[in-house]
Write an enzyme that holds these catalytic residues in place. Structure first.
Site, PDB file in Angstrom:
ATOM      1  N   LYS A  22       0.841  -1.203   0.000  1.00  0.00           N
ATOM      2  CA  LYS A  22       0.000   0.000   0.000  1.00  0.00           C
ATOM      3  C   LYS A  22       0.876   1.253   0.000  1.00  0.00           C
ATOM      4  O   LYS A  22       0.643   2.180  -0.771  1.00  0.00           O
ATOM      5  CB  LYS A  22      -0.891   0.016   1.244  1.00  0.00           C
ATOM      6  N   CYS A 116      -5.189  12.336  12.123  1.00  0.00           N
ATOM      7  CA  CYS A 116      -5.817  11.046  11.854  1.00  0.00           C
ATOM      8  C   CYS A 116      -5.780  10.270  13.164  1.00  0.00           C
ATOM      9  O   CYS A 116      -5.402  10.774  14.207  1.00  0.00           O
ATOM     10  CB  CYS A 116      -5.080  10.307  10.745  1.00  0.00           C
ATOM     11  N   PRO A 122       1.445  16.429  10.966  1.00  0.00           N
ATOM     12  CA  PRO A 122       1.920  17.685  10.362  1.00  0.00           C
ATOM     13  C   PRO A 122       2.564  17.447   9.002  1.00  0.00           C
ATOM     14  O   PRO A 122       3.015  16.331   8.708  1.00  0.00           O
ATOM     15  CB  PRO A 122       2.959  18.175  11.373  1.00  0.00           C
ATOM     16  N   ILE A 123       2.566  18.483   8.186  1.00  0.00           N
ATOM     17  CA  ILE A 123       3.224  18.368   6.876  1.00  0.00           C
ATOM     18  C   ILE A 123       4.226  19.514   6.681  1.00  0.00           C
ATOM     19  O   ILE A 123       4.564  19.890   5.558  1.00  0.00           O
ATOM     20  CB  ILE A 123       2.180  18.366   5.720  1.00  0.00           C
ATOM     21  N   ASP A 124       4.723  20.037   7.797  1.00  0.00           N
ATOM     22  CA  ASP A 124       5.675  21.159   7.732  1.00  0.00           C
ATOM     23  C   ASP A 124       6.918  20.817   6.916  1.00  0.00           C
ATOM     24  O   ASP A 124       7.424  21.655   6.155  1.00  0.00           O
ATOM     25  CB  ASP A 124       6.077  21.605   9.149  1.00  0.00           C
ATOM     26  N   LEU A 125       7.393  19.582   7.002  1.00  0.00           N
ATOM     27  CA  LEU A 125       8.599  19.200   6.253  1.00  0.00           C
ATOM     28  C   LEU A 125       8.312  19.195   4.746  1.00  0.00           C
ATOM     29  O   LEU A 125       9.147  19.595   3.936  1.00  0.00           O
ATOM     30  CB  LEU A 125       9.099  17.824   6.711  1.00  0.00           C
ATOM     31  N   ASP A 306       4.556   0.535  11.879  1.00  0.00           N
ATOM     32  CA  ASP A 306       3.301  -0.057  11.385  1.00  0.00           C
ATOM     33  C   ASP A 306       3.142  -1.500  11.830  1.00  0.00           C
ATOM     34  O   ASP A 306       2.024  -2.012  11.882  1.00  0.00           O
ATOM     35  CB  ASP A 306       3.252  -0.010   9.852  1.00  0.00           C
ATOM     36  N   ILE A 328       7.709   6.872  16.731  1.00  0.00           N
ATOM     37  CA  ILE A 328       7.410   7.576  15.484  1.00  0.00           C
ATOM     38  C   ILE A 328       6.148   8.424  15.587  1.00  0.00           C
ATOM     39  O   ILE A 328       6.154   9.598  15.225  1.00  0.00           O
ATOM     40  CB  ILE A 328       7.278   6.570  14.307  1.00  0.00           C
ATOM     41  N   ARG A 398      -8.847  -0.432   4.188  1.00  0.00           N
ATOM     42  CA  ARG A 398      -8.001   0.605   3.574  1.00  0.00           C
ATOM     43  C   ARG A 398      -6.690   0.013   3.076  1.00  0.00           C
ATOM     44  O   ARG A 398      -6.094   0.482   2.122  1.00  0.00           O
ATOM     45  CB  ARG A 398      -7.663   1.691   4.594  1.00  0.00           C
TER      46      ARG A 398
END
Ligand code: EPZ
Length: 419
Positions: A22, A116, A122-125, A306, A328, A398
């Protein structure tokens, strides 16, 4: 509402073919946006995250077709650059389309991906790297407006954390940028190398994938190609935990042992016998699972976050107490309360889960809180006395292709009850 019903304590035996990954197929599907023509992607799993990716690609003007485990994406006529909020909310990892949309259209509009079930995401990177490559980003009313008026320019980027998604977004944006991009402290997961192989097969010039420094020499455009997705190492770990916890012997086909070194060593340490042969392996679960004092999730090649829920479910019947340290994600233990309904004895203290081994588990009703937490409930239910009903199974669907029929094929008493 659909649910999974399991009558546990059955030995498993037989063979399962592991699906395509995935976390590889999603960035590769985003990468098809950069290709001027048809791309054929083989070993593509039937999972809802792929279905949502198709909706996004079709919204952007692509033509998507599926022929069993192969998908064909024709991106010749991409004519849009925004992803509607509804689709962004359906799949938070849609953010990885950002680099590809800007690479193809020179601009993009997406809604800020929410958090989620694993906590804030975050998506700052991602954004700071794209800004370094010449993207102007403004945030208004919950939308991110991204514009590269002079096109994307190669840049030297240092990630302060080897983010998988940020590494992928940068690779996708840099593939057709002007000049060279270097990613320092890049993620090293196998899915990164798979994306690099796909992009190079379409004409990109990327090297260093799998190491912590990736070099991307931008090219003018990418072309049609075909690519086969690598096996899903986390789904493989899921079936291994089912066999280990039920003391069963099963064979997994279509795996990449070299992607699973930290996973396989943990199954061996907890008492399973693992025999690897080429792209297959046979696991024989132990009569008694041995405790593993401490497990820490780390970035690759460390033990993958995961696989944490699956290992925690497996160690619930170990002959002692184990400690799992989640390094993580902030909030990856929401499933533990549901797992404890099956008789496990797990305590969560912040980022640490303390798993006290118990002699047996007992069936109960429970609900999925997230993708891998849901898979952990299935694993535990297979070893529990009596019947378990699992609801909110859309989380599982998913990322797991045919998990019910795969487990039925090795003797599990498991049923999918549709609405
Ligand atoms: C990918 O998520 C995977 N998802 C996750 O798999 C996986 O758990 C994760 O990598 C780690 O291996 C896909 O590939 C679709 P990250 P991603 O960016 O890219 C922080 C599953 O079960 N961070 O490596 O989102 C972040 O908050 C899913 O299949 C920032 O702070 O992971 C997290 O704590 C779950 N800023 C950590 O880094 C950023 O800009 C790891 O995130 C980006 C990330």
């Amino acid at each position: 509402m659909a649910e999974i019903v399991i009558k546990g304590n059955k030995k498993l035996s037989g063979k399962i073919t592991v699906q395509g990954a995935k976390n590889s197929v999603l960035p590769v599907l985003a990468g098809t946006l950069l290709c001027d023509g048809e791309c054929v992607i083989h070993n593509c799993p039937h999972i809802s995250d792929v279905d949502i990716s198709f909706k996004i690609l079709e919204f952007l003007g692509c033509d998507c077709k599926r022929q069993d485990k192969s998908v064909i994406v024709d991106a010749s006529c991409v004519n849009a650059f925004s992803i509607p909020d509804s689709l962004m909310r359906e799949m938070r990892s849609s953010v990885m389309f950002l680099g590809a949309i800007i690479g193809r259209m020179g601009k993009a509009v997406i809604s800020s991906p929410g958090g989620c079930e694993l906590g804030p995401r975050p998506i700052d990177l991602h954004l700071s790297a794209l800004q370094k490559m010449g993207v102007k980003i403004t945030e208004e009313h919950g939308n991110l407006y991204c514009d590269a008026p002079n096109g994307l320019c190669g840049s030297e980027i240092h990630l302060n954390f080897p983010s998988v998604g940020a590494t992928e977004n940068i690779m996708l944006a840099a593939a057709t940028a002007k000049g060279t991009t270097v990613i320092h402290n890049a993620a090293r997961e196998p899915e990164i190398s798979d994306l690099g192989d796909f992009l190079n097969s379409a004409g990109a010039r990327i090297c260093g994938c799998g190491s912590d420094t990736i070099y991307i020499n931008g090219v003018r455009k990418l072309y049609s190609t075909c690519h086969t997705i690598i096996p899903d190492r986390i789904v493989a770990a899921t079936y291994l935990s089912c066999a280990a916890l039920t003391g069963s012997k099963i064979t997994l086909d279509n795996i990449m042992p070299s992607h699973m070194v930290s996973i396989l060593s943990l199954f061996r340490e907890s008492g399973s016998n693992i025999a690897v042969s080429g792209k297959s392996l046979t696991i024989t679960g132990p009569k008694i699972l041995c405790r593993v004092p401490t497990i820490r999730s780390l970035v690759y090649p460390g033990f993958p976050t995961d696989a944490g829920p699956l290992i925690i479910a497996m160690l619930s019947k170990a002959d002692g107490t184990c400690v799992f340290v989640e390094n993580i994600f902030e909030n990856r233990f929401r499933y533990v309360d549901e797992l404890n309904r099956l008789g496990t004895k797990i305590k969560v203290e912040g980022k640490i889960a303390i798993i006290e081994g118990v002699p047996s588990l007992s069936g109960a009703s429970c609900k999925c809180t997230d993708l891998r937490g849901g898979a952990a409930l299935v694993t535990a239910a297979l070893a529990a006395d009596g019947e378990t009903n699992i609801t909110e199974i859309s989380h599982i669907l998913r990322g797991y292709d045919d998990i019910v029929s795969n487990l039925q094929s090795v003797g599990a008493d498991i049923k999918l009850i549709k609405e």
